[in-house]
Design an enzyme around this catalytic site. Sequence first.
Site, PDB file in Angstrom:
ATOM      1  N   GLU A  84      -4.436   7.814  -1.295  1.00  0.00           N
ATOM      2  CA  GLU A  84      -3.543   8.777  -1.990  1.00  0.00           C
ATOM      3  C   GLU A  84      -2.385   9.190  -1.084  1.00  0.00           C
ATOM      4  O   GLU A  84      -1.966  10.337  -1.069  1.00  0.00           O
ATOM      5  CB  GLU A  84      -4.318  10.029  -2.409  1.00  0.00           C
ATOM      6  CG  GLU A  84      -5.578   9.731  -3.165  1.00  0.00           C
ATOM      7  CD  GLU A  84      -5.366   9.726  -4.656  1.00  0.00           C
ATOM      8  OE1 GLU A  84      -4.251  10.074  -5.080  1.00  0.00           O
ATOM      9  OE2 GLU A  84      -6.299   9.362  -5.361  1.00  0.00           O
ATOM     10  N   GLY A  85      -1.889   8.239  -0.313  1.00  0.00           N
ATOM     11  CA  GLY A  85      -0.822   8.508   0.645  1.00  0.00           C
ATOM     12  C   GLY A  85      -1.436   8.798   2.001  1.00  0.00           C
ATOM     13  O   GLY A  85      -2.242   9.710   2.137  1.00  0.00           O
ATOM     14  N   GLY A 112       0.833  -1.200   0.000  1.00  0.00           N
ATOM     15  CA  GLY A 112       0.000   0.000   0.000  1.00  0.00           C
ATOM     16  C   GLY A 112       0.867   1.249   0.000  1.00  0.00           C
ATOM     17  O   GLY A 112       1.107   1.858  -1.047  1.00  0.00           O
ATOM     18  N   SER A 113       1.418   1.585   1.176  1.00  0.00           N
ATOM     19  CA  SER A 113       2.285   2.764   1.260  1.00  0.00           C
ATOM     20  C   SER A 113       3.579   2.576   0.483  1.00  0.00           C
ATOM     21  O   SER A 113       4.264   3.551   0.184  1.00  0.00           O
ATOM     22  CB  SER A 113       2.618   3.059   2.731  1.00  0.00           C
ATOM     23  OG  SER A 113       1.440   3.330   3.440  1.00  0.00           O
ATOM     24  N   ARG A 164     -30.964  26.119  17.425  1.00  0.00           N
ATOM     25  CA  ARG A 164     -31.163  25.185  18.535  1.00  0.00           C
ATOM     26  C   ARG A 164     -31.115  25.931  19.882  1.00  0.00           C
ATOM     27  O   ARG A 164     -30.107  26.563  20.212  1.00  0.00           O
ATOM     28  CB  ARG A 164     -30.068  24.123  18.497  1.00  0.00           C
ATOM     29  CG  ARG A 164     -30.077  23.150  19.647  1.00  0.00           C
ATOM     30  CD  ARG A 164     -31.258  22.226  19.572  1.00  0.00           C
ATOM     31  NE  ARG A 164     -31.221  21.222  20.635  1.00  0.00           N
ATOM     32  CZ  ARG A 164     -32.254  20.446  20.945  1.00  0.00           C
ATOM     33  NH1 ARG A 164     -33.401  20.562  20.273  1.00  0.00           N
ATOM     34  NH2 ARG A 164     -32.147  19.550  21.900  1.00  0.00           N
ATOM     35  N   GLY A 201     -25.221  17.761  18.786  1.00  0.00           N
ATOM     36  CA  GLY A 201     -25.700  16.828  19.799  1.00  0.00           C
ATOM     37  C   GLY A 201     -26.117  15.510  19.156  1.00  0.00           C
ATOM     38  O   GLY A 201     -25.456  15.026  18.234  1.00  0.00           O
ATOM     39  N   TRP A 245      -8.530  -2.374  -3.023  1.00  0.00           N
ATOM     40  CA  TRP A 245      -8.987  -1.035  -2.626  1.00  0.00           C
ATOM     41  C   TRP A 245      -9.072  -0.099  -3.825  1.00  0.00           C
ATOM     42  O   TRP A 245      -8.599   1.040  -3.765  1.00  0.00           O
ATOM     43  CB  TRP A 245      -8.062  -0.397  -1.580  1.00  0.00           C
ATOM     44  CG  TRP A 245      -8.093  -1.029  -0.244  1.00  0.00           C
ATOM     45  CD1 TRP A 245      -7.057  -1.622   0.404  1.00  0.00           C
ATOM     46  CD2 TRP A 245      -9.218  -1.100   0.652  1.00  0.00           C
ATOM     47  NE1 TRP A 245      -7.464  -2.086   1.632  1.00  0.00           N
ATOM     48  CE2 TRP A 245      -8.788  -1.777   1.801  1.00  0.00           C
ATOM     49  CE3 TRP A 245     -10.544  -0.668   0.581  1.00  0.00           C
ATOM     50  CZ2 TRP A 245      -9.632  -2.028   2.882  1.00  0.00           C
ATOM     51  CZ3 TRP A 245     -11.384  -0.921   1.645  1.00  0.00           C
ATOM     52  CH2 TRP A 245     -10.924  -1.587   2.785  1.00  0.00           C
ATOM     53  N   ILE A 246      -9.670  -0.559  -4.902  1.00  0.00           N
ATOM     54  CA  ILE A 246      -9.667   0.229  -6.127  1.00  0.00           C
ATOM     55  C   ILE A 246     -11.030   0.905  -6.343  1.00  0.00           C
ATOM     56  O   ILE A 246     -12.043   0.224  -6.553  1.00  0.00           O
ATOM     57  CB  ILE A 246      -9.289  -0.639  -7.350  1.00  0.00           C
ATOM     58  CG1 ILE A 246      -7.962  -1.373  -7.079  1.00  0.00           C
ATOM     59  CG2 ILE A 246      -9.226   0.209  -8.618  1.00  0.00           C
ATOM     60  CD1 ILE A 246      -6.769  -0.487  -6.726  1.00  0.00           C
TER      61      ILE A 246
HETATM   62  C1  LIG Z   1     -11.953   3.736   0.066  1.00  0.00           C
HETATM   63  C2  LIG Z   1     -10.575   3.586  -0.531  1.00  0.00           C
HETATM   64  C3  LIG Z   1     -10.386   3.798  -1.893  1.00  0.00           C
HETATM   65  C4  LIG Z   1      -9.117   3.613  -2.472  1.00  0.00           C
HETATM   66  N1  LIG Z   1      -8.956   3.767  -3.831  1.00  0.00           N
HETATM   67  C5  LIG Z   1      -7.778   3.422  -4.409  1.00  0.00           C
HETATM   68  C6  LIG Z   1      -7.633   3.414  -5.833  1.00  0.00           C
HETATM   69  O1  LIG Z   1      -8.551   3.793  -6.563  1.00  0.00           O
HETATM   70  N2  LIG Z   1      -6.450   2.973  -6.374  1.00  0.00           N
HETATM   71  C7  LIG Z   1      -5.412   2.537  -5.595  1.00  0.00           C
HETATM   72  O2  LIG Z   1      -4.399   2.145  -6.161  1.00  0.00           O
HETATM   73  N3  LIG Z   1      -5.510   2.555  -4.230  1.00  0.00           N
HETATM   74  C8  LIG Z   1      -6.664   2.975  -3.623  1.00  0.00           C
HETATM   75  N4  LIG Z   1      -6.791   2.950  -2.252  1.00  0.00           N
HETATM   76  C9  LIG Z   1      -5.695   2.423  -1.455  1.00  0.00           C
HETATM   77  C10 LIG Z   1      -4.963   3.456  -0.606  1.00  0.00           C
HETATM   78  O3  LIG Z   1      -4.210   4.312  -1.412  1.00  0.00           O
HETATM   79  C11 LIG Z   1      -4.143   2.692   0.444  1.00  0.00           C
HETATM   80  O4  LIG Z   1      -5.058   2.164   1.389  1.00  0.00           O
HETATM   81  C12 LIG Z   1      -3.112   3.566   1.123  1.00  0.00           C
HETATM   82  O5  LIG Z   1      -2.089   3.925   0.247  1.00  0.00           O
HETATM   83  C13 LIG Z   1      -2.482   2.887   2.354  1.00  0.00           C
HETATM   84  O6  LIG Z   1      -2.062   1.602   2.047  1.00  0.00           O
HETATM   85  P1  LIG Z   1      -2.489   0.385   3.022  1.00  0.00           P
HETATM   86  O7  LIG Z   1      -3.963   0.443   3.230  1.00  0.00           O
HETATM   87  O8  LIG Z   1      -1.913  -0.856   2.471  1.00  0.00           O
HETATM   88  O9  LIG Z   1      -1.824   0.741   4.413  1.00  0.00           O
HETATM   89  P2  LIG Z   1      -0.303   0.404   4.854  1.00  0.00           P
HETATM   90  O10 LIG Z   1       0.651   0.862   3.809  1.00  0.00           O
HETATM   91  O11 LIG Z   1      -0.246  -1.009   5.290  1.00  0.00           O
HETATM   92  O12 LIG Z   1      -0.139   1.364   6.115  1.00  0.00           O
HETATM   93  C14 LIG Z   1      -0.620   1.014   7.421  1.00  0.00           C
HETATM   94  C15 LIG Z   1      -0.109   2.082   8.393  1.00  0.00           C
HETATM   95  O13 LIG Z   1       1.313   2.046   8.432  1.00  0.00           O
HETATM   96  C16 LIG Z   1       1.818   3.353   8.186  1.00  0.00           C
HETATM   97  N5  LIG Z   1       3.120   3.245   7.498  1.00  0.00           N
HETATM   98  C17 LIG Z   1       3.396   2.576   6.362  1.00  0.00           C
HETATM   99  N6  LIG Z   1       4.683   2.724   6.024  1.00  0.00           N
HETATM  100  C18 LIG Z   1       5.246   3.518   6.970  1.00  0.00           C
HETATM  101  C19 LIG Z   1       6.552   4.070   7.170  1.00  0.00           C
HETATM  102  N7  LIG Z   1       7.569   3.860   6.307  1.00  0.00           N
HETATM  103  N8  LIG Z   1       6.765   4.841   8.267  1.00  0.00           N
HETATM  104  C20 LIG Z   1       5.742   5.103   9.122  1.00  0.00           C
HETATM  105  N9  LIG Z   1       4.499   4.625   8.988  1.00  0.00           N
HETATM  106  C21 LIG Z   1       4.253   3.847   7.913  1.00  0.00           C
HETATM  107  C22 LIG Z   1       0.778   4.055   7.350  1.00  0.00           C
HETATM  108  O14 LIG Z   1       0.863   5.459   7.459  1.00  0.00           O
HETATM  109  C23 LIG Z   1      -0.512   3.492   7.955  1.00  0.00           C
HETATM  110  O15 LIG Z   1      -0.863   4.259   9.086  1.00  0.00           O
HETATM  111  C24 LIG Z   1      -8.039   3.216  -1.652  1.00  0.00           C
HETATM  112  C25 LIG Z   1      -8.230   3.043  -0.268  1.00  0.00           C
HETATM  113  C26 LIG Z   1      -9.476   3.230   0.292  1.00  0.00           C
HETATM  114  C27 LIG Z   1      -9.654   3.023   1.773  1.00  0.00           C
END
Ligand SMILES: Cc1cc2nc3c(=O)[nH]c(=O)nc-3n(C[C@H](O)[C@H](O)[C@H](O)COP(=O)(O)OP(=O)(O)OC[C@H]3O[C@@H](n4cnc5c(N)ncnc54)[C@H](O)[C@@H]3O)c2cc1C
Length: 392
Positions: free
Chosen positions: A371-372, A144-145, A276, A347, A169-170
């Site tokens: 988006e990050g 993800g990240s 209110r 409330g 999560w797309i």
């Molecule tokens: C409703 C929804 C729609 C979305 N739509 C899209 C989409 O259209 N296309 C797409 O590609 N993605 C999409 N996403 C995915 C989204 O971009 C990811 O959920 C996001 O980038 C985080 O990735 P993850 O959920 O795997 O969390 P993780 O990367 O597993 O992160 C978990 C936690 O660890 C923290 N963390 C991770 N690495 C580090 C680090 N190096 N140092 C400190 N903290 C860290 C993060 O900040 C977070 O708090 C969507 C997500 C949601 C919820």
Amino acid sequence: MKPDLFEAPDYYNLDELLTEEHKLVRDAAREWVKRDVSPIIEDYAQNAEFPKQIVNGLAEIGAFGPYIPVEYGGAGLDQISYGLIMQEIERGDSGVRSTASVQSSLVMYPIWKYGNEAQRQKYLPKLASGEWIGSFGLTEPDHGSNPGGMVTNFKDMGDHYLLNGAKMWISNAPFCNVAVVWAKNEEGRIHGLIVERGMEGFTTPETHNKWSLRASATGELIFDNVKVPKENILPNKSGLGAPLGCLDSARFGIAWGAIGAAMDCYDTALRYSKERLQFGKPIGQFQLQQKKLAEMITEITKAQLLAWRLGVMREKGTATSAQISMAKRNNVEMAINIAREARQMLGGMGISGEYSIMRHSMNLESVITYEGTHDIHLLITGLDITGLNAFK
Ligand SMILES: Cc1cc2nc3c(=O)[nH]c(=O)nc-3n(C[C@H](O)[C@H](O)[C@H](O)COP(=O)(O)OP(=O)(O)OC[C@H]3O[C@@H](n4cnc5c(N)ncnc54)[C@H](O)[C@@H]3O)c2cc1C
């Protein structure tokens, strides 16, 4: 749901910084949201359904490719107009804004910037008109990240590419006609591929049980030996910088969109505070409630200035990714805090679907993550100012 009585706050007369075109574009989007989104959105969010009937309206207000040139069906507007459209849509609902953001910044943008002329001609007009809906596949179950670690991959089979892997999560996935998918080639280099619904082995199961962005459809993109024609690779940019360039554009839109959600919560709480009565007085007469409202309008005003300045820099082409990260992070946190305070000001009514605040509050939990994440954007600022990488 209550009638939409929204009046936009403009405490520092920011309208003076806007052109006539900006105001026309914004007001058209605002009127459309009042007419076509506000009356239905609560029901769709409660039912966890995307209101497909608003797709034509989104296209008409220029929400699909606001800054894509007119020759490809886009609205040919500037960056501030793009931001204002996102602000107004998210004032209605972050899920609806997500659909527009993905279509514009994550699907049309890479085809326009990284695609060839044949790809632009084939896809952009259909996406601009809403005839086709697109999705953007970057995130994976285990990446993800850290999208650079992706395992989705394609092999050169001579007359086609063979794509395997899965995205999670797309947004828009369950009903997308086309997906821009990021995958590694045999050398481990990331490329964008345009995958169309109907290609054998490509499926898009919906993700259920979300408490957030319920009016936006989310799903997976699964590729099981999908034969992708060679002409579907985006030829003009590769590497992780290619998807990150799309995210810059989308994050800019989110920085503006979050202001819309915050404005709606503030405006609702302000009106409620005058109507209110408790202890024989409007609750807005109590200092504690005024503190909340005064802090809200201060934070909204600061966020508006940040977004406007970023829009000017983006239009000039000077905004850095780190500057965009700062605005996304600040403005979404601002909005989530305002939603929480506004909810308390109402409330018990604050948790009711009679008002938009709880929906905004839940939606913003996704906006602060996608988006990050909030923390990742902080690390981007940290890296930018120190030159030291705290990611790994
Ligand atoms: C409703 C929804 C729609 C979305 N739509 C899209 C989409 O259209 N296309 C797409 O590609 N993605 C999409 N996403 C995915 C989204 O971009 C990811 O959920 C996001 O980038 C985080 O990735 P993850 O959920 O795997 O969390 P993780 O990367 O597993 O992160 C978990 C936690 O660890 C923290 N963390 C991770 N690495 C580090 C680090 N190096 N140092 C400190 N903290 C860290 C993060 O900040 C977070 O708090 C969507 C997500 C949601 C919820």
